[in-house]
Design a protein around this motif. Structure first.
Motif, PDB file in Angstrom:
ATOM      1  N   THR A  95       2.124   3.874   2.236  1.00  0.00           N
ATOM      2  CA  THR A  95       1.386   3.334   3.374  1.00  0.00           C
ATOM      3  C   THR A  95       0.099   2.679   2.877  1.00  0.00           C
ATOM      4  O   THR A  95      -0.249   2.778   1.695  1.00  0.00           O
ATOM      5  CB  THR A  95       1.028   4.440   4.381  1.00  0.00           C
ATOM      6  N   THR A  96      -0.590   2.016   3.768  1.00  0.00           N
ATOM      7  CA  THR A  96      -1.895   1.426   3.462  1.00  0.00           C
ATOM      8  C   THR A  96      -2.911   1.949   4.467  1.00  0.00           C
ATOM      9  O   THR A  96      -2.554   2.326   5.592  1.00  0.00           O
ATOM     10  CB  THR A  96      -1.859  -0.107   3.542  1.00  0.00           C
ATOM     11  N   TRP A 105      -9.130  -2.231   1.230  1.00  0.00           N
ATOM     12  CA  TRP A 105      -7.942  -1.483   1.642  1.00  0.00           C
ATOM     13  C   TRP A 105      -7.353  -0.759   0.439  1.00  0.00           C
ATOM     14  O   TRP A 105      -7.480  -1.219  -0.701  1.00  0.00           O
ATOM     15  CB  TRP A 105      -6.905  -2.428   2.239  1.00  0.00           C
ATOM     16  N   VAL A 107      -3.886   1.751  -1.109  1.00  0.00           N
ATOM     17  CA  VAL A 107      -2.464   2.076  -0.989  1.00  0.00           C
ATOM     18  C   VAL A 107      -2.312   3.584  -1.145  1.00  0.00           C
ATOM     19  O   VAL A 107      -2.922   4.187  -2.028  1.00  0.00           O
ATOM     20  CB  VAL A 107      -1.641   1.333  -2.055  1.00  0.00           C
ATOM     21  N   LEU A 127      -5.896  -6.681   3.730  1.00  0.00           N
ATOM     22  CA  LEU A 127      -4.756  -5.861   4.145  1.00  0.00           C
ATOM     23  C   LEU A 127      -3.450  -6.499   3.697  1.00  0.00           C
ATOM     24  O   LEU A 127      -2.502  -5.800   3.325  1.00  0.00           O
ATOM     25  CB  LEU A 127      -4.776  -5.689   5.665  1.00  0.00           C
ATOM     26  N   LYS A 131      -0.594  -4.512   1.612  1.00  0.00           N
ATOM     27  CA  LYS A 131       0.777  -4.336   2.100  1.00  0.00           C
ATOM     28  C   LYS A 131       1.795  -4.881   1.101  1.00  0.00           C
ATOM     29  O   LYS A 131       2.885  -4.306   0.925  1.00  0.00           O
ATOM     30  CB  LYS A 131       0.942  -5.025   3.458  1.00  0.00           C
ATOM     31  N   ALA A 134       1.994  -2.383  -1.636  1.00  0.00           N
ATOM     32  CA  ALA A 134       2.717  -1.222  -1.107  1.00  0.00           C
ATOM     33  C   ALA A 134       4.223  -1.487  -1.103  1.00  0.00           C
ATOM     34  O   ALA A 134       5.024  -0.592  -1.393  1.00  0.00           O
ATOM     35  CB  ALA A 134       2.218  -0.897   0.303  1.00  0.00           C
ATOM     36  N   ALA A 135       4.614  -2.715  -0.795  1.00  0.00           N
ATOM     37  CA  ALA A 135       6.038  -3.069  -0.797  1.00  0.00           C
ATOM     38  C   ALA A 135       6.620  -2.970  -2.208  1.00  0.00           C
ATOM     39  O   ALA A 135       7.777  -2.566  -2.379  1.00  0.00           O
ATOM     40  CB  ALA A 135       6.224  -4.479  -0.244  1.00  0.00           C
TER      41      ALA A 135
END
Length: 326
Positions: A95-96, A105, A107, A127, A131, A134-135
């Motif tokens: 998640t972030t 931001w 992770v 963000l 993200k 995070a992916a």
């Protein structure tokens, strides 16, 4: 004089930002979280060790009766930056979240904050970039974490750690190779074996050289020597001054693209929006692609080189775009 960065069809000038290195406050693990006594240790060769060794880098802090337990963060081993597999996937959810101070931001791997190899919080400027990274972590398989499938994570670590400490050396290295830039080298036009290369260079590269002249106010010098030539001092200084005005993410992206393309000019043109990714790849491979058209593709050689170049240039361009996204 400035370059322009296009998040949209309209050009925008470089923005000079400074990444805040203030550490993110550590998040306390939930009551049902696993105990920190089950530590993950990875040695320099990427193998998983159960015992505590001096040269190991821990994904969780080792248990020490004299220290407060801390399992609220994950620090990646230095082997992450070299590309070797660093061990099995040890997390379930990625998640972030916004940094506790509201500046950047982070992770999260389960309940743990992701940290860089030097144990700094991976604090990202947008963000969108968080993200995307995070992916990359979510994509990792159970049998192993593969850093070579995470180019955005590697670039983020470079921008956060390497660039602030070695900015001067990075710029010196880029400028040292500037006179031998790929786009300044021209094939001889009086030889049957190279004249067709020369004609394609005139068609494809000359527009880029015209952009350099209009952008920096000096006409580039082209040459046919393998040892390169020498550009005017005014052009050299203008490019160097531009690099000094970049922020850490910009310089990390420029350095990565220049290394992949063997051209600082291509890197600057791509970052400024003068070139698109496919155009940058085409110019980088212009001569080799002409050879392939004439003599054919070598499987396991040319195709691998093309794929690697595409990843290196695309990831750096995407990284820079995401670092500016709102």
């Amino acid at each position: 004089m400035s370059l322009f960065v296009p998040p949209s069809p309209e050009k925008k000038p470089f923005s000079i930002r400074h990444l805040n290195s203030v550490a993110t406050a550590e998040q306390q693990p939930p009551s049902d979280a696993p105990s920190s006594s089950s530590s993950f240790a990875f040695s320099s060769d990427g193998s998983n060790n159960e015992k505590n060794e001096d040269d190991s880098v821990y994904l969780r802090a080792p248990r020490n009766p004299n220290r407060r337990r801390d399992s609220s963060s994950v620090t990646m081993p230095m082997s992450f930056m070299t590309g070797s597999i660093v061990g099995k996937r040890f997390y379930n959810q990625v998640t972030t979240r916004e940094a506790d101070d509201g500046n950047g931001w982070t992770v999260m791997l389960d309940y743990r904050t992701l940290k860089t190899p030097s144990k700094r919080p991976l604090k990202l400027p947008t963000l969108a970039l968080a993200k995307a990274i995070a992916a990359e972590w979510e994509y990792q398989q159970i049998d192993g974490i593969r850093p070579f499938t995470m180019p955005l994570m590697k670039l983020a670590c470079t921008a956060l750690e390497r660039v602030p400490l070695t900015r001067t050396k990075i710029i010196e290295h880029l400028m040292k190779k500037f006179n031998q830039d790929l786009v300044f080298c021209r094939a001889p036009d009086d030889n049957d074996l190279t004249s067709y290369v020369y004609d394609r260079q005139v068609e494809k590269i000359d527009p880029l050289l015209h952009w350099v002249e209009s952008e920096f106010g000096f006409k580039p010098v082209v040459y046919s020597s393998f040892y390169g030539g020498k550009q005017e001092d005014g052009l050299f200084m203008a490019v160097e001054n531009l690099l000094k005005k970049t922020d850490d993410c910009e310089l990390a992206a420029i350095d990565a693209i220049a290394a992949a393309s063997h051209s600082l000019v291509i890197a600057l043109a791509l970052v400024s929006g003068r070139l698109q990714i496919e155009e940058a790849i085409e110019l980088t491979r212009l001569e080799e692609d002409l050879q392939m058209d004439r003599w054919g593709l070598v499987e396991g050689g040319h195709d691998v080189d093309i794929a690697d170049l595409r990843v290196q240039i695309s990831s750096a361009s995407v990284f820079l775009g995401l670092s500016r996204s709102l």
